[in-house]
Scaffold this active site. Structure first.
Site, PDB file in Angstrom:
ATOM      1  N   HIS A  80       2.414  10.099  -3.597  1.00 23.60           N
ATOM      2  CA  HIS A  80       1.568   9.649  -2.476  1.00 23.60           C
ATOM      3  C   HIS A  80       0.332  10.546  -2.339  1.00 23.60           C
ATOM      4  O   HIS A  80       0.390  11.738  -2.622  1.00 23.60           O
ATOM      5  CB  HIS A  80       2.377   9.650  -1.174  1.00 23.60           C
ATOM      6  N   HIS A 125       0.793  -2.623 -10.271  1.00 27.11           N
ATOM      7  CA  HIS A 125       0.544  -1.805  -9.065  1.00 27.11           C
ATOM      8  C   HIS A 125      -0.029  -0.435  -9.370  1.00 27.11           C
ATOM      9  O   HIS A 125      -0.361   0.315  -8.452  1.00 27.11           O
ATOM     10  CB  HIS A 125       1.817  -1.659  -8.246  1.00 27.11           C
ATOM     11  N   LYS A 164      -2.762  15.774  -1.929  1.00 32.53           N
ATOM     12  CA  LYS A 164      -1.358  15.430  -2.172  1.00 32.53           C
ATOM     13  C   LYS A 164      -0.435  16.316  -1.358  1.00 32.53           C
ATOM     14  O   LYS A 164      -0.816  17.391  -0.931  1.00 32.53           O
ATOM     15  CB  LYS A 164      -1.025  15.631  -3.656  1.00 32.53           C
TER      16      LYS A 164
END
Lengths: 136, 483
Positions: free
Chosen positions: B208, B406, B482
């Site tokens: 993420h 994706h 991050k």
């Protein structure tokens, strides 16, 4: 009594124990090790103790469900659980007391403890073993 | 079970390959792979195609189990998988969605050009790192009560807008307008809710991130203009999902389904494919909980975008202008959609695990200005490479249940990446290339090093050449934040 395994997206471990209690204890320590490397090394005082009671379909599910619940408690309580005392551990039920240390920050986020490739069996040396894949 | 070899695979057309139903007795439909021959040769090396064959055995699956070119091995379903099940008797499987329910990407477009603002990028990266809580165990600044959390679970991104985090207009630029109406917080456990109470507005760790990019190139100027993209423009990407709350929803319901599956006479080749009929009690409970977790994720990304806007304003002031939401897409979700199968339009339960919806022109949910060109599809690459903005096409409905890839897809395990990447050296090398990395640890940088991922350009070339999406713009990173 554990070693890491290669898995393309996630982290896998192969964990062993001569008894079911030892297998569960080693799995717990390995999961804590993934969350925070070295977190349980030399720990002789615990900040937090919690009871956990789980029933599952079979022993493999019981181990995965046990780790999943410990993982959730780790996040909610901001605690890494290093030690467990079993009041009861059968093929389908665990009733145990967890002991852990408080942590503000973990190294790794485990999203889930998966059933994928988990299957407890006894190896040629008479040791119980299973693979466990953690979703990161 | 026998491993899928290239000899078992038939080429149906350019970029579309099939493992026939005859490969294994328990397959209900064939398994299809969208890839170039080069990517297929790489895909065969891991076990993702055997996982794809396993998906083809699930009750109620229609047409084919499918993988996108960024596929890699997961657990149960492969990552990059798409499966559509008959509605309402076919199964729903939490493994077909993943633990991170509604993990997705949001793209914000600025009014600034990189050439005029290169000097501000490092300060912006530090400001973003300070404003957006990242990393494992980091709670957000919003502490919800359980009643407020239930509102978030029911209302999704609407909750954020109602509480001052963003504008109502932005909701039109989110898949499903940032809210699934079938959500029911009653089926989200107390444990899951406890995990979500302090996690709104946080990105977490792993892959993420918040990323600052600029538009390096546009491929289709008409669509780029429609989306409001132009060469040199600074844009921002946010990649995260439903955090611990979603992970717990998946864990809870996989366990419940495992207990219930035998009542429905279902056997699966991998326990992570656990599933029950969609219209069963357990199926409905999971679906409503999954929708609630998806709503949490949309609210989370909406609040992060507000945090990002605050950091942006701190650096550029009012002169920095607005950060406009270009689009927000989910890539781990199950949705009830209409698709044409064997000439008949029917409702199906589409599972996308590491796959993006890519609906073509005319889709009524799209904002008016996008209706003529199709839905924006956002494909993040890895830090140090590039990301892409694509547009969905009508061909995606014919080929892939309106789905697309994706991301780049992993090619190395995290351990292998850590062995091969020297994080401090990589961070410095990226800095020399003009990419500032702010991360909680060197470990996180190494695990997500560019070497760990496939070439995103090859992946995007396949979806573009196969016609399921059109290339619109290429984004080049200049700062990566991050956990």
């Amino acid at each position: 009594m554990a070693q890491s395994m290669e898995h393309i997206a996630d982290i896998g471990i192969q964990v062993r124990g001569y008894t079911l209690q030892e297998l569960f204890k080693n799995s717990l320590k390995e999961m804590a090790q993934i969350l925070k490397e070295g977190c349980c090394d030399g720990v002789d005082h615990y900040d937090c103790s919690m009871r956990i009671v789980i029933s599952s379909n079979d022993t493999t599910c019981l181990l995965i469900d046990f780790l999943s619940d410990v993982l959730a408690l780790s996040y909610i309580q901001k605690t890494l659980f290093c030690h467990v005392y079993f009041s009861e551990l059968s093929a389908t039920k665990v009733d145990a007391q967890l002991y852990g240390i408080w942590f503000d920050h973990f190294d790794e986020e485990i999203k889930g403890v998966t059933y994928h490739e988990a299957a407890i069996s006894r190896n040629a040396q008479g040791c119980l073993e299973t693979n466990i894949i953690f979703d990161l | 079970m026998k491993k899928v070899q290239k000899a078992h695979i038939t080429k149906l057309e350019d970029y579309l390959w099939e493992i026939p139903k005859s490969f294994r007795e328990d397959m209900r439909v064939p398994a299809q792979i969208l890839a170039s021959e080069g990517l297929l040769d790489a895909i065969i090396k891991d076990r993702s195609l055997n996982q794809l064959v396993n998906v083809a055995t699930l009750p109620g699956i229609k047409k084919a189990s499918m993988v996108m070119p960024d596929v890699h091995e997961g657990y149960g379903f492969p990552i990059g998988g798409v499966a559509a099940m008959d509605y309402p008797e076919g199964v729903i499987s939490p493994g077909g969605i993943g633990y991170d329910i509604n993990c997705g990407v949001q793209l914000l477009a600025s009014q600034l050009q990189i050439k005029d603002n290169r000097d501000a990028v490092e300060a912006l990266s530090k400001e973003l790192h300070a404003h957006v809580p990242a990393g494992m165990g980091k709670g957000g600044t919003i502490k919800l009560t359980t009643e407020q959390l239930d509102e978030v679970l029911a209302e999704g991104a609407n909750w954020a807008v109602n509480h001052g985090y963003g504008t109502r207009e932005s909701l039109s630029y989110m898949e499903s307008h940032g809210k699934l109406n079938d959500a029911d917080p009653a089926f989200v456990s107390t444990m899951a809710k406890n995990r979500g109470l302090d996690q709104l507005g946080t990105i977490g760790s792993g892959n993420h991130f918040v990323e600052v990019d600029f538009v390096e190139k546009t491929y289709n100027n008409t669509i780029a203009k429609t989306y409001g993209l132009q060469k040199g423009q600074i844009v921002l990407l946010i990649h995260t999902g439903s955090r611990g709350l979603g992970h717990q929803v998946a864990t809870d319901h996989i366990r419940k389904m495992m207990m219930a599956m035998s009542h429905y006479g279902i056997n699966v080749p991998d326990r992570e494919l656990t599933c029950v009929p969609f219209n069963s009690k357990e199926g409905q409970e999971y679906f409503k909980a999954m929708c609630a977790a998806a709503n949490f994720a949309w609210c989370n990304r909406q609040i992060i975008s507000w945090e990002v806007k605050n950091a942006w304003e701190n650096i550029f002031g009012k002169e920095g202008g607005d950060l406009r939401l270009l689009y927000d897409v989910a890539h781990n979700i199950a949705k009830i959609e209409m698709h044409t199968i064997e000439g008949t339009s029917r409702k199906v339960i589409v599972h996308r695990k590491g796959a993006t919806r890519a609906f073509g022109p005319g889709f009524k949910e799209l904002p008016p200005e996008y209706k003529g060109v199709g839905q924006p599809v956002i494909i993040p690459g890895s830090m140090g490479t590039c990301s892409y903005v694509l547009a969905g096409t009508s061909k995606s409905h014919e080929m892939t249940f309106g789905s697309c890839c994706h991301g780049a897809g992993r090619r190395l395990s995290r351990s292998a990446a850590k062995r091969q990447a020297n994080a401090p050296v990589l961070k410095e090398k990226l800095r020399e290339q003009g990419i500032f990395v702010e991360a909680g640890s060197f470990r996180g940088i190494a695990e997500e090093a560019p070497i760990a991922y496939k070439d995103v350009g090859s992946v995007v070339d396949v979806v573009s050449a196969s016609g399921i999406a059109k290339k619109v713009a290429k984004l080049k990173p200049v700062a990566v934040i991050k956990g």
